[in-house]
Each structure stands twice: as structure tokens, then as C-alpha cells.
Write an enzyme that holds these catalytic residues in place. Sequence first.
Site, PDB file in Angstrom:
ATOM      1  N   LYS A  68      -1.988  -1.732  -3.867  1.00 20.13           N
ATOM      2  CA  LYS A  68      -2.791  -0.540  -3.827  1.00 20.13           C
ATOM      3  C   LYS A  68      -1.874   0.880  -3.916  1.00 20.13           C
ATOM      4  CE  LYS A  68      -6.353   1.851  -1.024  1.00 20.13           C
ATOM      5  NZ  LYS A  68      -7.049   1.797   0.439  1.00 20.13           N
ATOM      6  N   LYS A  71       0.860  -1.148  -0.015  1.00 15.42           N
ATOM      7  CA  LYS A  71       0.042   0.058   0.005  1.00 15.42           C
ATOM      8  C   LYS A  71       0.910   1.200   0.094  1.00 15.42           C
ATOM      9  CE  LYS A  71      -3.803   2.212   2.606  1.00 15.42           C
ATOM     10  NZ  LYS A  71      -4.569   2.052   3.825  1.00 15.42           N
TER      11      LYS A  71
END
Length: 306
Positions: A231, A178
Site C-alpha cells: 500500500k 505500507k
Amino acid sequence: MVAETSLRPAELVLPVFVKEGIADPRPISSMPGVFQHTRESVRKTAAEAVEAGVGGIIVFGVPADKDAAGSAADDPHGISQLALADIRAETGDDLVVMADLCLCEYTDHGHCGIVTPAGTVDNDATLDRYAAVAVAQARAGAQLIAPSGMMDGQVGVIRRALDEAGFADIPICAYSAKYASAFYGPFREAAEGAPKFGDRATHQQDPGNALEALREVELDLAEGADMVMVKPALSYLDVIRRVADAVRVPVAAYQVSGEFAMIEAAAANGWVDRDKAIMEALTSIRRAGASVILSYWATEVARRLG
């Protein structure tokens, strides 16, 4: 007949926001067509996703009251737990009900964990909170826990907590890679979780790093992750491919709010063909190696594919 890459509705996951204390769904200005839901409207949205053939739904709760510890996050009567139970009651096992696990939506300072007097996130103290939240989400009916806080050791702590509470069969989808991205902007409005000071660069990844992503993936798998996530998606297609080539578990990718908003804004101005741009973006994420895609267009696209 000879297309190398194709999308299936079952590979799509719909993110939803459920806000406590509102009487009607509230539009999110930066994300056209996306809402902060009531408990009633999220049930309808989940049922529509099932009808379209969507594979999963992931729940983000927005509580009415916040404090420094994010107490609402593991409250059995908190909005997230109520929404998870509502969706399970509505859809049964027809939809994989996923719970995002972080504290940023629940803390009054907007950070992903417990903050020290010096203003930094206390990794280890935060892990205790994550363990409690995971168990609360499982008890509410979550079928998969998705920790997104990027704390070191979070997967292992959550796995132990779930096992000890009798939820050994609940899998974990780790937000392993992330990034500290500028593309989360609209999400801050949707989840009301923007940090009141500082940023998240101490625990999210540097956009220039790819090898770090692979190390984070390895650590999460060693701690018991059943699925790993990258992400955002579009700016990190190379990372998705490298992760997919390196692991033997499903790889998820989150087509984040900024990616969604850019296409919607460009389409609204007549600069791109909206439907074609959506399908091209999702196909590129699938082609890069993602076997599961989180997208705010999940239901719309599933209907189109069906």
C-alpha cells in the site's frame, strides 16, 4: 483469447467507512461517489457488492467519541463491531468480511497506537491494544483481520490472541509494505484519522526503500500472516512484483484514496477517459502480481466485468 492479464470480480475488495451518529450517508468531498455510511446504508452497499460478484469488503469505523487509548476500537458495541455484525447478517458467507485493525480512527491524537508523554508511538503498549481489537473484531463476525498499524510484532501478537480466544481459523492479511505516502490524503477525511501532530514516518516505510518491504514481508510471514499487502499500489508496482515473486501466499494491493481521487478529478476535468483509466490502473496492479486488489471502484468494476 490471448490476453495475459485479466481481472475477476472475486479478486476485488471494497473498502467502506461507517460513521457513528449520522442519520444519512455523508459524501466525502475528496472522493466523489464514496460515503461515510450509516449502519443501514452499509448493509445495502454490501448487498450490492455481493450482487456484483465482489469478493470482499473491508470495514473502517469512525466513532463518535475518541480517547488516547482508542477505546472504541475494541468496544463490543462500537461502530466497527456493529458494522461487521450487520454486514455478516446481510451477506452471510457470500462476501469475505474483512476488518481493518488500527487505532488512528479511534484515538483523539490520530496516531496508530498509544502515544508516550514525549509524543512518540509506544510500539509494545500498542500491541496489547491490537490484540484486544482483533479478538473483538473476530467476535463481531470478521472473517479476516487486516492489521494496518505497522507496529513491529503486530502479526505475531494478533495471531496468538486470536488462537487463545478460539479463533484459530481466522486468517490475517498483514499490511506488510505500507509506505509513508502522500496519496493517503483523502482517506484522512474519510476515516477522520489524521494525526494531530507529527507524522507516521517512524513506523511506515520510506518510499525509496524496496528491500525493506521484502524484509517486512518475511517478518510478517514468520509471525503467521496468511496474506501480505502492499500500500499504495500504483506508485509501488515494482514492490508488488518483487513481493509476488518472493512469496507463496496471496499478495494484496490497496489502490488508495489519492489514486482514486486523481483519476476522478482528471476525468471530471475532461483530461482522461474515466472508465478506461480505471480499468488500465487496475489491470496494471493485477499485472504487477497482486492477486487481491482493494479499490473504491470494486463494485462498479465488478459489474462492468460481469
